[in-house]
Write a protein that holds these residues in place. Structure first.
Motif, PDB file in Angstrom:
ATOM      1  N   GLY A  39      -5.038  14.532  44.842  1.00  0.00           N
ATOM      2  CA  GLY A  39      -6.008  15.621  44.116  1.00  0.00           C
ATOM      3  C   GLY A  39      -5.766  15.713  42.505  1.00  0.00           C
ATOM      4  N   ASN A  40      -6.074  16.497  41.913  1.00  0.00           N
ATOM      5  CA  ASN A  40      -5.978  16.694  40.537  1.00  0.00           C
ATOM      6  C   ASN A  40      -5.615  18.027  40.146  1.00  0.00           C
ATOM      7  OD1 ASN A  40      -6.429  16.539  37.643  1.00  0.00           O
ATOM      8  ND2 ASN A  40      -8.282  15.927  37.744  1.00  0.00           N
ATOM      9  N   ALA A  41      -4.419  18.392  39.952  1.00  0.00           N
ATOM     10  CA  ALA A  41      -4.200  19.680  39.607  1.00  0.00           C
ATOM     11  C   ALA A  41      -2.745  19.593  38.928  1.00  0.00           C
ATOM     12  CB  ALA A  41      -3.578  20.388  40.771  1.00  0.00           C
ATOM     13  N   ASP A  42      -2.770  20.566  37.807  1.00  0.00           N
ATOM     14  CA  ASP A  42      -1.500  20.638  37.120  1.00  0.00           C
ATOM     15  C   ASP A  42      -0.706  21.956  37.707  1.00  0.00           C
ATOM     16  OD1 ASP A  42      -2.317  18.582  35.309  1.00  0.00           O
ATOM     17  OD2 ASP A  42      -2.805  20.020  33.797  1.00  0.00           O
ATOM     18  N   GLY A  43       0.536  22.049  37.143  1.00  0.00           N
ATOM     19  CA  GLY A  43       1.530  22.982  37.540  1.00  0.00           C
ATOM     20  C   GLY A  43       2.703  22.860  38.032  1.00  0.00           C
ATOM     21  N   SER A  44       3.620  23.535  38.741  1.00  0.00           N
ATOM     22  CA  SER A  44       4.786  23.178  39.221  1.00  0.00           C
ATOM     23  C   SER A  44       4.787  22.009  39.818  1.00  0.00           C
ATOM     24  CB  SER A  44       5.211  24.392  40.088  1.00  0.00           C
ATOM     25  OG  SER A  44       4.624  24.488  41.241  1.00  0.00           O
ATOM     26  N   SER A  45       6.089  21.107  40.062  1.00  0.00           N
ATOM     27  CA  SER A  45       6.270  20.032  40.629  1.00  0.00           C
ATOM     28  C   SER A  45       5.937  19.884  42.007  1.00  0.00           C
ATOM     29  CB  SER A  45       7.759  19.517  40.453  1.00  0.00           C
ATOM     30  OG  SER A  45       8.515  20.276  41.134  1.00  0.00           O
ATOM     31  N   GLY A  46       6.034  21.245  42.706  1.00  0.00           N
ATOM     32  CA  GLY A  46       5.581  21.153  44.072  1.00  0.00           C
ATOM     33  C   GLY A  46       4.075  21.411  44.342  1.00  0.00           C
ATOM     34  N   LYS A  47       3.322  21.946  43.454  1.00  0.00           N
ATOM     35  CA  LYS A  47       1.882  22.153  43.811  1.00  0.00           C
ATOM     36  C   LYS A  47       1.064  21.161  42.963  1.00  0.00           C
ATOM     37  CE  LYS A  47       2.798  27.175  44.313  1.00  0.00           C
ATOM     38  NZ  LYS A  47       2.533  28.799  43.929  1.00  0.00           N
ATOM     39  N   ALA A  48       1.788  20.563  41.888  1.00  0.00           N
ATOM     40  CA  ALA A  48       0.640  19.516  41.350  1.00  0.00           C
ATOM     41  C   ALA A  48       0.095  18.342  42.184  1.00  0.00           C
ATOM     42  CB  ALA A  48       1.469  19.066  40.076  1.00  0.00           C
ATOM     43  N   ALA A  49      -0.907  17.788  41.597  1.00  0.00           N
ATOM     44  CA  ALA A  49      -1.360  16.772  42.742  1.00  0.00           C
ATOM     45  C   ALA A  49      -1.832  15.702  41.660  1.00  0.00           C
ATOM     46  CB  ALA A  49      -2.757  17.290  43.448  1.00  0.00           C
ATOM     47  N   PHE A  50      -1.411  14.543  42.376  1.00  0.00           N
ATOM     48  CA  PHE A  50      -1.683  13.297  41.768  1.00  0.00           C
ATOM     49  C   PHE A  50      -2.618  12.427  42.677  1.00  0.00           C
ATOM     50  CE2 PHE A  50       2.517  14.281  40.212  1.00  0.00           C
ATOM     51  CZ  PHE A  50       2.248  14.125  38.893  1.00  0.00           C
ATOM     52  N   TYR A  51      -3.446  11.271  41.975  1.00  0.00           N
ATOM     53  CA  TYR A  51      -4.344  10.212  42.994  1.00  0.00           C
ATOM     54  C   TYR A  51      -3.832   8.959  42.687  1.00  0.00           C
ATOM     55  CZ  TYR A  51      -7.944   8.520  45.427  1.00  0.00           C
ATOM     56  OH  TYR A  51      -8.708   7.597  46.231  1.00  0.00           O
ATOM     57  N   ARG A  52      -3.150   8.415  43.303  1.00  0.00           N
ATOM     58  CA  ARG A  52      -2.423   6.937  43.088  1.00  0.00           C
ATOM     59  C   ARG A  52      -2.075   6.699  42.073  1.00  0.00           C
ATOM     60  NH1 ARG A  52      -3.713   4.588  47.689  1.00  0.00           N
ATOM     61  NH2 ARG A  52      -2.953   2.540  46.835  1.00  0.00           N
ATOM     62  N   PRO A  53      -0.854   7.646  41.567  1.00  0.00           N
ATOM     63  CA  PRO A  53      -0.245   7.187  40.320  1.00  0.00           C
ATOM     64  C   PRO A  53       0.463   5.747  40.214  1.00  0.00           C
ATOM     65  CG  PRO A  53       1.048   8.557  41.572  1.00  0.00           C
ATOM     66  CD  PRO A  53      -0.254   8.458  42.444  1.00  0.00           C
ATOM     67  N   GLU A  54       0.581   5.080  39.300  1.00  0.00           N
ATOM     68  CA  GLU A  54       1.308   3.865  39.098  1.00  0.00           C
ATOM     69  C   GLU A  54       2.200   3.913  37.876  1.00  0.00           C
ATOM     70  OE1 GLU A  54      -0.847   0.166  39.422  1.00  0.00           O
ATOM     71  OE2 GLU A  54      -2.552   1.196  40.538  1.00  0.00           O
ATOM     72  N   GLY A  55       1.656   3.853  36.426  1.00  0.00           N
ATOM     73  CA  GLY A  55       2.656   3.491  35.568  1.00  0.00           C
ATOM     74  C   GLY A  55       3.496   4.456  35.382  1.00  0.00           C
ATOM     75  N   VAL A  56       4.861   4.528  34.942  1.00  0.00           N
ATOM     76  CA  VAL A  56       5.783   5.512  34.673  1.00  0.00           C
ATOM     77  C   VAL A  56       6.668   5.205  33.464  1.00  0.00           C
ATOM     78  CG1 VAL A  56       5.934   7.071  36.549  1.00  0.00           C
ATOM     79  CG2 VAL A  56       7.238   4.925  36.419  1.00  0.00           C
ATOM     80  N   ALA A  57       6.889   6.252  32.477  1.00  0.00           N
ATOM     81  CA  ALA A  57       7.685   5.973  31.227  1.00  0.00           C
ATOM     82  C   ALA A  57       8.349   7.206  30.829  1.00  0.00           C
ATOM     83  CB  ALA A  57       6.502   5.369  30.229  1.00  0.00           C
ATOM     84  N   PHE A  58       9.789   7.171  30.639  1.00  0.00           N
ATOM     85  CA  PHE A  58      10.357   8.405  30.414  1.00  0.00           C
ATOM     86  C   PHE A  58      10.775   8.364  28.927  1.00  0.00           C
ATOM     87  CE2 PHE A  58      14.658  10.959  30.773  1.00  0.00           C
ATOM     88  CZ  PHE A  58      13.916  11.968  30.936  1.00  0.00           C
ATOM     89  N   ASP A  59      10.608   9.579  28.360  1.00  0.00           N
ATOM     90  CA  ASP A  59      10.850   9.576  26.944  1.00  0.00           C
ATOM     91  C   ASP A  59      12.211  10.239  27.026  1.00  0.00           C
ATOM     92  OD1 ASP A  59      11.352  10.784  24.348  1.00  0.00           O
ATOM     93  OD2 ASP A  59       9.269  10.927  24.155  1.00  0.00           O
ATOM     94  N   GLU A  60      13.400   9.870  26.887  1.00  0.00           N
ATOM     95  CA  GLU A  60      14.538  10.500  27.031  1.00  0.00           C
ATOM     96  C   GLU A  60      14.976  11.543  25.933  1.00  0.00           C
ATOM     97  OE1 GLU A  60      17.803   7.824  28.198  1.00  0.00           O
ATOM     98  OE2 GLU A  60      16.656   6.511  28.965  1.00  0.00           O
ATOM     99  N   ALA A  61      14.537  11.333  24.889  1.00  0.00           N
ATOM    100  CA  ALA A  61      14.846  12.142  23.782  1.00  0.00           C
ATOM    101  C   ALA A  61      14.160  13.536  23.850  1.00  0.00           C
ATOM    102  CB  ALA A  61      14.372  11.405  22.541  1.00  0.00           C
ATOM    103  N   ALA A  62      12.850  13.578  24.539  1.00  0.00           N
ATOM    104  CA  ALA A  62      12.053  14.468  24.836  1.00  0.00           C
ATOM    105  C   ALA A  62      12.082  15.174  25.951  1.00  0.00           C
ATOM    106  CB  ALA A  62      10.686  14.270  24.277  1.00  0.00           C
ATOM    107  N   GLY A  63      12.828  14.384  26.934  1.00  0.00           N
ATOM    108  CA  GLY A  63      12.936  14.895  28.348  1.00  0.00           C
ATOM    109  C   GLY A  63      11.410  14.927  29.191  1.00  0.00           C
ATOM    110  N   ILE A  64      10.711  14.012  28.793  1.00  0.00           N
ATOM    111  CA  ILE A  64       9.186  13.958  29.302  1.00  0.00           C
ATOM    112  C   ILE A  64       9.145  12.699  30.150  1.00  0.00           C
ATOM    113  CG2 ILE A  64       6.758  14.277  28.932  1.00  0.00           C
ATOM    114  CD1 ILE A  64       7.429  15.798  26.582  1.00  0.00           C
ATOM    115  N   LEU A  65       8.546  12.803  31.331  1.00  0.00           N
ATOM    116  CA  LEU A  65       8.140  11.523  32.041  1.00  0.00           C
ATOM    117  C   LEU A  65       6.531  11.583  31.983  1.00  0.00           C
ATOM    118  CD1 LEU A  65       8.950   9.391  34.233  1.00  0.00           C
ATOM    119  CD2 LEU A  65       8.178  10.995  36.007  1.00  0.00           C
ATOM    120  N   TYR A  66       6.118  10.541  31.626  1.00  0.00           N
ATOM    121  CA  TYR A  66       4.811  10.236  31.369  1.00  0.00           C
ATOM    122  C   TYR A  66       4.205   9.402  32.513  1.00  0.00           C
ATOM    123  CZ  TYR A  66       4.749  11.949  26.555  1.00  0.00           C
ATOM    124  OH  TYR A  66       5.170  12.930  25.487  1.00  0.00           O
TER     125      TYR A  66
END
Length: 466
Positions: A206-233
Motif C-alpha cells: 500500500g501507500n500510507a504514512d504514519g506510525s511504523s506499524g500502520k505505514a504501508a510500502f509497496y516493494r521497497p528496495e534501496g535504503v540509506a541511513f543518515d546517522e547524524a539525523a537519525g533518519i532512514l530513507y
C-alpha cells in the motif's frame, strides 16, 4: 515392542525455519514427529494438510521435517531455501546432506514418520498417507501420559522472515542492519547477531504514512541511513516515492515522488545514497537528487532514453540504474540492464566497466576488459567498490585506483551453500553493506542475508530470530 531411545539429531545439519540447530535433548518433555521426505515426492506434498491438522489438534506436538538431498532434480538441490518455502513447511526443517539421519533411523521409503515420546524414545514408525487418523490418538495419549506437563516453549520458529530482500544499509554507531524485505513490503531492523529488533511497515502492500506499524510500502528496495539525523530513507520502488523513517518516533513520511509513474516524474527508485546534503536516487533510466534541507527533487543525470552513453550529465544515458553508492566525492552507479558500472564525476558520466546493452559475462581482469552480469547493488569500503554481480551469483570487488575487478565470494554456481568464499554459492544477490568489517549481503532469491568475512574468506548465513 519396547520403545528404544531415538538417535539424537547430529550437529552440522542445515536448518531452516528455526533460529538455531535443534537436538532431541532440547525437546525433552515434548512429543516429536520426524517427517522424512524429499522435495520431489508427490505423496509427501499431499500430506501437508494432514501435518497441519495434527499440529492444530495437538499444539504440544513438535514436527521436524528431514529432507534427504540427492533424490531430486539438481535445480532443487541447488536452492534448498526456496524448496523449503514451496513445500509449505511451517515448522523446522533439517537437510540431511550425508543421509546420517536416514541411516540412523533406518528410513528406506518416503514419506516415513517417526514418533518420539517425551522421554526421547521411539514409539512408532509409519509410512504413506492417512497419518492424521493413525497417529492422532497416540499423540494425544503421549501428551496426557507424560511424566510431567509438556513444556510450553522450546522451539522458536522464524517462518519466512524475509521474502526477496533487495538491499541492506547499516547503522555503524548502533550496529544495526536495515534490510529491505521487498517481497513482504516492509523494512526489517536487525542486529548483527540476527535478532530482529523491529519491523517498519504493516507488511500489507500500500501507500500510507504514519506510525511504523500502520505505514504501508509497496516493494521497497534501496535504503540509506543518515546517522547524524537519525533518519532512514527508503526507495519505495512500487510507489515511485522516497519515504523517510525518523527515530526515535519511527514515523514514516513521504518526502519525494507523486506516487504515480509518469513522464518527467520520479519513477521506480531502486537505490539511494547520501552525499553532501543531497540524497541521490537511482531511478528508471535516470539519476535524481533530493535536497535534504528543502526536499526539492530534480533530475541529476541521464537523458531518460535507454542506452549506454557517456558524456555531460543530462546528455548521458542509462539503461537501468539499480544500485548507487559514493566514496564521499564521486558517485558510482550499477547500470543493471547494461551490465555496467558507471561513474559520475565533475559533471560527467563515464563507464568504468561494461560495453553495451548486449555485452555481459564473467571475467575478472582490468576494468576496461572485465565482464559482469546485470549487477543490482554497490557498496563502498576503504577505497574499494563491492559489486553484487547478480547474474553471476557473485560478490566482486572493483579498485578504482588500479582498475582491477576481482571475485571475492561465490563460485558462480546458483545455490545457497555456505563455506569458503570460493566454494560458497548465492542466488542473485541484490545489495550489500559493510558493517564491522563484515559484508552483509541481501541474497535475494535465497530469501536470506548472507555474511562474508573477508579476513577468514568464509560465507555464512545470518539466521534471523526473535
Amino acid at each position: 515392542m519396547k520403545p528404544t531411545a531415538a538417535p539424537d539429531l547430529p550437529p552440522g545439519l542445515l536448518w531452516f525455519n528455526t533460529d538455531r540447530p535443534l537436538s532431541l535433548s532440547d525437546l525433552a518433555g515434548r512429543v516429536v514427529l520426524l517427517s522424512f521426505r524429499t522435495f520431489a515426492c508427490a505423496n509427501c506434498m499431499r500430506l501437508v494438510p494432514e501435518i497441519r491438522r495434527l499440529r492444530k489438534e495437538h499444539p504440544a506436538l513438535v514436527v521436524i521435517g528431514v529432507h534427504a538431498p540427492g533424490f531430486e532434480p539438481a535445480t532443487v538441490a541447488g536452492n534448498f531455501a526456496e524448496a523449503v518455502r514451496r513445500s509449505g513447511a511451517g515448522y523446522p526443517v533439517a537437510i540431511d546432506r550425508d543421509h546420517r539421519l536416514r541411516e540412523a533411523f533406518g528410513i528406506r521409503t518416503w514419506p516415513t514418520f517417526v514418533l518420539i515420546d517425551p522421554e526421547g524414545k521411539i514409539v512408532g514408525t509409519t509410512t504413506g498417507e492417512g497419518i492424521a487418523g493413525r497417529l492422532g490418538p497416540t499423540i494425544g495419549r503421549l501428551g496426557g501420559d507424560s511424566a510431567g506437563p509438556l513444556q510450553a516453549g522450546g522451539v522458536s520458529v522464524v517462518k519466512g522472515a524475509l521474502y526477496y530482500p533487495g538491499k541492506v544499509a547499516a547503522d555503524h554507531a548502533g550496529m544495526r542492519l536495515f534490510i529491505s524485505d521487498t517481497g513482504h513490503n516492509r523494512i526489517v531492523v536487525a542486529g548483527t547477531d540476527g535478532r530482529i529488533i523491529e519491523t517498519i511497515g504493516s507488511g500489507e502492500p500500500g501507500n500510507a504514512d504514519g506510525s511504523s506499524g500502520k505505514a504501508a510500502f509497496y516493494r521497497p528496495e534501496g535504503v540509506a541511513f543518515d546517522e547524524a539525523a537519525g533518519i532512514l530513507y527508503v526507495a519505495d520502488t512500487g510507489n515511485h516515492m522516497i519515504r523517510a523513517v525518523s527515530w526515535p518516533d519511527r514515523a514514516v513520511a513521504t518526502v519525494a515522488g507523486t506516487g504515480l509513474s509518469a513522464p518527467g516524474a520520479l519513477n521506480a527508485p531502486r537505490d539511494i545514497t547520501l552525499l553532501g546534503g543531497f540524497l541521490y536516487i537511482a531511478g528508471a533510466r535516470r539519476i535524481w537528487r533530493m535536497n535534504l534541507a528543502t526536499r526539492e527533487t530534480e533530475p541529476y543525470a541521464g537523458s531518460g532514453r535507454e542506452a549506454l552513453v557517456d558524456g555531460p550529465l543530462m546528455e548521458a544515458a542509462f539503461a537501468g540504474p539499480s544500485g548507487i553508492v559514493t566514496d564521499g566525492e564521486v558517485l558510482y552507479v550499477a547500470d543493471r540492464e547494461a551490465s555496467a558500472i558507471r561513474r559520475i564525476k565533475r559533471g560527467m558520466v563515464e563507464t568504468r566497466i561494461g560495453h553495451s546493452l548486449e555485452d555481459f559475462g564473467d571475467l575478472d581482469t582490468i576494468a576496461g576488459m572485465a565482464r559482469i552480469h546485470h549487477p543490482a547493488g554497490l557498496a563502498y569500503h576503504q577505497g574499494l567498490i563491492a559489486i553484487a554481480d547478480t547474474g553471476n551469483h557473485k560478490i566482486k570487488e572493483f579498485d578504482p585506483e588500479t582498475g582491477w575487478v576481482l571475485t571475492r565470494a561465490g563460485s558462480g554456481g546458483q545455490g545457497d551453500r555456505d563455506g569458503l568464499s570460493g566454494d560458497a554459492t548465492f542466488n542473485e544477490p541484490g545489495g550489500l553493506v559493510n558493517l564491522g568489517g563484515l559484508w552483509y549481503i541481501a541474497d535475494t532469491k535465497n530469501h536470506v542475508v548472507r555474511v562474508y568475512d573477508p579476513a577468514g574468506h568464509v560465507v555464512s548465513t545470518l539466521r534471523l530470530w526473535g
